[in-house]
Design a protein around this motif. Structure first.
Motif, mmCIF file in Angstrom:
data_model
loop_
_atom_site.group_PDB
_atom_site.id
_atom_site.type_symbol
_atom_site.label_atom_id
_atom_site.label_comp_id
_atom_site.label_asym_id
_atom_site.label_seq_id
_atom_site.Cartn_x
_atom_site.Cartn_y
_atom_site.Cartn_z
ATOM 1 N N ILE A 46 -1.543 -3.513 -10.051
ATOM 2 C CA ILE A 46 -1.403 -1.987 -9.537
ATOM 3 C C ILE A 46 -3.677 -2.133 -9.978
ATOM 4 C CG2 ILE A 46 -1.077 -0.769 -11.406
ATOM 5 C CD1 ILE A 46 0.655 1.292 -10.111
ATOM 6 N N SER A 47 -3.311 -1.103 -8.345
ATOM 7 C CA SER A 47 -4.797 -0.111 -8.634
ATOM 8 C C SER A 47 -4.603 0.975 -7.709
ATOM 9 C CB SER A 47 -6.268 -1.397 -7.646
ATOM 10 O OG SER A 47 -5.668 -1.716 -6.245
ATOM 11 N N ARG A 48 -6.290 1.523 -7.343
ATOM 12 C CA ARG A 48 -5.873 3.033 -6.545
ATOM 13 C C ARG A 48 -7.251 3.554 -6.255
ATOM 14 N NH1 ARG A 48 -3.127 7.369 -9.789
ATOM 15 N NH2 ARG A 48 -3.950 9.246 -7.868
ATOM 16 N N ASP A 49 -7.198 3.655 -5.262
ATOM 17 C CA ASP A 49 -8.231 3.512 -4.230
ATOM 18 C C ASP A 49 -9.013 5.856 -4.035
ATOM 19 O OD1 ASP A 49 -10.702 4.900 -2.477
ATOM 20 O OD2 ASP A 49 -11.342 2.959 -1.805
ATOM 21 N N ASN A 50 -8.869 6.284 -5.299
ATOM 22 C CA ASN A 50 -8.814 7.817 -5.199
ATOM 23 C C ASN A 50 -9.416 8.817 -3.024
ATOM 24 O OD1 ASN A 50 -6.979 8.099 -7.084
ATOM 25 N ND2 ASN A 50 -8.834 8.836 -8.497
ATOM 26 N N SER A 63 0.239 -0.948 -0.024
ATOM 27 C CA SER A 63 -0.064 0.171 0.370
ATOM 28 C C SER A 63 0.758 1.258 -0.231
ATOM 29 C CB SER A 63 -1.171 0.109 1.613
ATOM 30 O OG SER A 63 -2.008 -0.791 1.201
ATOM 31 N N CYS A 64 0.239 2.319 -0.336
ATOM 32 C CA CYS A 64 0.933 3.456 -0.417
ATOM 33 C C CYS A 64 0.281 4.174 -0.354
ATOM 34 C CB CYS A 64 1.277 3.765 -2.296
ATOM 35 S SG CYS A 64 2.101 5.431 -2.216
ATOM 36 N N ALA A 65 0.026 4.812 0.781
ATOM 37 C CA ALA A 65 -0.305 6.567 1.229
ATOM 38 C C ALA A 65 -0.180 7.354 1.173
ATOM 39 C CB ALA A 65 -0.490 5.819 2.918
ATOM 40 N N ALA A 66 -0.498 8.603 0.516
ATOM 41 C CA ALA A 66 -0.059 9.745 -0.239
ATOM 42 C C ALA A 66 -1.391 11.043 1.231
ATOM 43 C CB ALA A 66 -0.811 10.043 -1.547
ATOM 44 N N SER A 67 -0.915 11.458 1.203
ATOM 45 C CA SER A 67 -1.682 13.243 1.988
ATOM 46 C C SER A 67 -1.438 14.160 1.096
ATOM 47 C CB SER A 67 -0.308 13.465 2.978
ATOM 48 O OG SER A 67 1.191 14.113 2.561
ATOM 49 N N GLY A 68 -1.932 14.693 1.139
ATOM 50 C CA GLY A 68 -2.827 15.816 0.054
ATOM 51 C C GLY A 68 -3.578 15.497 -0.995
ATOM 52 N N ARG A 69 -4.305 16.700 -0.307
ATOM 53 C CA ARG A 69 -5.911 16.665 -1.498
ATOM 54 C C ARG A 69 -5.372 17.194 -3.054
ATOM 55 N NH1 ARG A 69 -8.230 22.362 0.258
ATOM 56 N NH2 ARG A 69 -5.543 23.106 -0.227
ATOM 57 N N THR A 70 -4.258 16.970 -3.832
ATOM 58 C CA THR A 70 -4.103 16.223 -5.555
ATOM 59 C C THR A 70 -3.644 15.190 -5.371
ATOM 60 O OG1 THR A 70 -2.040 17.364 -4.903
ATOM 61 C CG2 THR A 70 -3.648 19.008 -5.500
ATOM 62 N N PHE A 71 -4.214 13.781 -4.374
ATOM 63 C CA PHE A 71 -3.300 12.648 -5.220
ATOM 64 C C PHE A 71 -4.065 12.040 -6.256
ATOM 65 C CE2 PHE A 71 -2.406 8.342 -4.165
ATOM 66 C CZ PHE A 71 -3.539 7.531 -4.516
ATOM 67 N N SER A 72 -5.131 12.299 -6.146
ATOM 68 C CA SER A 72 -6.355 11.803 -7.352
ATOM 69 C C SER A 72 -6.139 12.205 -8.651
ATOM 70 C CB SER A 72 -7.735 12.547 -7.325
ATOM 71 O OG SER A 72 -8.292 13.983 -7.090
ATOM 72 N N THR A 73 -4.758 13.798 -9.094
ATOM 73 C CA THR A 73 -4.690 14.118 -10.382
ATOM 74 C C THR A 73 -3.636 13.444 -10.558
ATOM 75 O OG1 THR A 73 -3.682 15.751 -9.251
ATOM 76 C CG2 THR A 73 -6.202 15.747 -9.541
#
Length: 120
Positions: A69-73, A20-30
């Motif tokens: 690979i997958s993502r959950d925005n 898993s790779c957790a991202a901080s910040g509101r722009t992750f989905s871009t």
């Protein structure tokens, strides 16, 4: 954006792990996101990438058909499901943000890495 990778460990050949790779910040989905790996004495190499929407995915030939690979925005998280693991998959795995390209230089932000060790 800042990235925190987790989920690595020791597994026998043929086993599975999910990173898993957790991202901080509101722009992750871009961001396009990628996974890379680096084995001792070797250069960092591309593993997989996913577009900002999740609609497009890319894989290195060495992992195609075994890794997903997958993502959950909504959760600001990208995943790497690894199956049928081989000893040659042993490496430190890094997530990165900013592209879907295979080149290391295409990515702007890197996580700290998580160790994956596959025993034979």
């Amino acid at each position: 954006v800042q990235l925190q990778a987790s989920g690595g460990g020791l597994v026998q050949a043929g086993g599975s792990l999910r990173l898993s790779c957790a991202a901080s910040g509101r722009t992750f989905s871009t961001y396009g996101m990628g996974w890379f790996r680096q084995a001792p004495g070797k250069e960092r190499e591309f593993v997989a990438a996913i577009s900002w929407s999740g609609g497009s995915t890319y894989y290195a030939d060495s992992v195609k058909g075994r890794f997903t690979i997958s993502r959950d925005n909504g959760k600001n998280t990208v995943y790497l499901q690894m199956s049928s693991l081989k000893p040659e998959d042993t490496a430190v795995y890094y997530c990165a943000a900013g592209s879907t390209n295979w080149g290391v230089a295409s990515y702007d932000v890197w996580g700290q890495g998580t160790q994956v060790t596959v025993s034979s």
